[in-house]
Design a protein around this motif. Sequence first.
Motif: not given
Length: 392
Positions: A360-366
Amino acid sequence: MEKNILLVVGNGFDRAHGMNTSYTDILEFIWRMIQINDLQKNRDNSYHNNLTPSDITFQSPSKDMRNRFINEWNKNLDKPRKELDNQREEYANEIHQAVRNNGGNLFSLIVEYTLKFGNVWLCYFAKIMDSRERRLGKGWIDFEEEIGRVVKVIEKSLLNRIKPEDRYTSESLTDAIGDVLSNDVELKERFLPIIKFDFLVFSLWMEEALKMEDGRLDSREKIKMIEEEASNIEGVISYNYTHTPKLYNLGDKVQFIHGELGRHNLVLGTSETLEDESADEFVECAYFKKKYQLIRYRLGNKFKTVFSNGTDDKWDAIIYGHSLTPADKYSLGWLFTEDDNGLFASHIETITIYYYDDLSYDQQIANLIALIGQENALKYVSEKRIVFQPIS
């Protein structure tokens, strides 16, 4: 003096309280209710004593059971058109009337309508779920993403009069409404009104599913971090429909961006699917888009008044349970916009974004990059004005 806090919540906030509010949960609720009421109809030969959501005890119907319902509904496509259209219109008038009056018979009406005619969106989502499980294993479905796919396929058919290239969507949609995508007159004049009304009925089904979860609010455990900050939270922007902030005595501080349970104004749809130039000209599918619904339900941009409760012009913001999806750019973009004084949304100094895990961290950054651009994201994170924080 402690600084005012703006709390921004998405579906992950409800999920963190143990609420079954995922799109998969909603689909299972609808299928359970269809199966239960179908069994009762066959037993009593009557709709007058339909079961309510609180009566649910059955497990989710099997795929075979769901396919049986879908096959029965598809037979409607072969029935005389005039007779079928008249029957649909009668139900549509009653359902619209019940929505306007908040009638107690609304749930019974959507059950009756669905048992008789099915629902294009329910069938489509079921097909997509089954297809995804065959290809990728058991997972989840994003209604808004799929609605966007369907809208693009329909718009392409109506605008270009060519067979859509998105086979993934068009084949599942054909299963639900028949092979009409290549016939723009049939699609526009006959099936688009059905798709629109079924969309309303599906949102009413979703409201019933969420009302059941909302009704169990008092039994939910609180999130420690939110509880500790509650006295400083002077405003809440909710992308949910539920009343979960009431757990923290924040009910009177909530601005519901996408509507509120009990008001039949749930915003469920896609972001704009057309280029800016044609978006205001070709409006055949505007009904399925968020901005249209924000106007339809008179929600508009009222969320911008969320700072009115505060005693200070400078706030901090906490985002909890929201993926920062670009589909919500119309409002999130405002939240992350600097004014002349260098404050986000004219009031916010820092924004803390909570994430559940590395995925979810990676998705939120994207998604953040899609919202505000790489350079702004890099700048604000470097200045620690945007902070990512794991949920403990």
